[in-house]
Design an enzyme around this catalytic site. Sequence first.
Site, PDB file in Angstrom:
ATOM      1  N   VAL A   1      22.082  47.995  68.278  1.00  0.00           N
ATOM      2  CA  VAL A   1      21.770  48.406  66.908  1.00  0.00           C
ATOM      3  C   VAL A   1      22.457  49.727  66.574  1.00  0.00           C
ATOM      4  CG1 VAL A   1      19.943  49.058  65.296  1.00  0.00           C
ATOM      5  CG2 VAL A   1      19.577  47.170  66.906  1.00  0.00           C
ATOM      6  N   TYR A   2      22.252  50.727  67.429  1.00  0.00           N
ATOM      7  CA  TYR A   2      22.860  52.039  67.174  1.00  0.00           C
ATOM      8  C   TYR A   2      24.378  51.938  67.070  1.00  0.00           C
ATOM      9  CZ  TYR A   2      24.562  56.762  68.111  1.00  0.00           C
ATOM     10  OH  TYR A   2      25.235  57.954  68.045  1.00  0.00           O
TER      11      TYR A   2
END
Length: 262
Positions: A148-149
Amino acid sequence: MNIVITGGTKGIGRALAEEFWQQGHQVLVCGQNSAELQALAKSKGGERFYATSCNIRELAQVESLRDFALQQMGSIDIWINNAGLAKTTNSILQTSQQDLETMVTTNILGTMQCCRVAAVLMLAQGYGKIFNMLGGGSDGEYFAGMGVYGSTKRSLDYFSTALAKELAGSGVIVGRIRPGMIITEGVVREAKADLANFQRRRHFANLICDEPETVAPYLAAEILKCNKSGHKIAWLSSLKISLRMLRGLVNKPQDKFSRYGL
């Protein structure tokens, strides 16, 4: 120079703020912890250093940040989008909905809003520099736990390129910063949350990670001299990584994490 830094109370944001201030520039930082902001501003004796609260996910607060900066400094020469959230110990499916939403809205929406507000102001001025802080995954390389990051930072890399092209010839420079692997409060928190995994990669981390104050002077110098839109400032080059790895085969690296209780 008059410089705005979002997320400027910790890590590389604070180190950059300290470096610019020590060089004699006016600096304004923002964050969401009022006590930290007040303590940081107080430590500078009210001289050329300002701090204010801002949640960059809220457009009205970003606009208030701009207005406060203009009120205190008169103009904004450089705007550095450093505020962000990194949760890197879980897979995409294991990431909580709250963490998913906060990373996406902070790292992408918040940074984009800051860019738009800063760009409109700088177009009216006829000059200015906007820099977006990238991170792991921004070049498309996969790292476990960073699905996600890394995706948010990959998005910012594209966005920064697009904005640079759209503002070409306007006098507004858009740049990207890849600070390398910085030991921040977030990195320490993530390491403690998954201590067994950190211990397995401790040797490698000691080779490639740096303290914020080590990196800040180089980044600040590059930011100040940057005059080409679309430029990427990178601290940890492939050559530097290779040299550190080779040295690590001969000499045991200094442990950089014990001071943080790891």
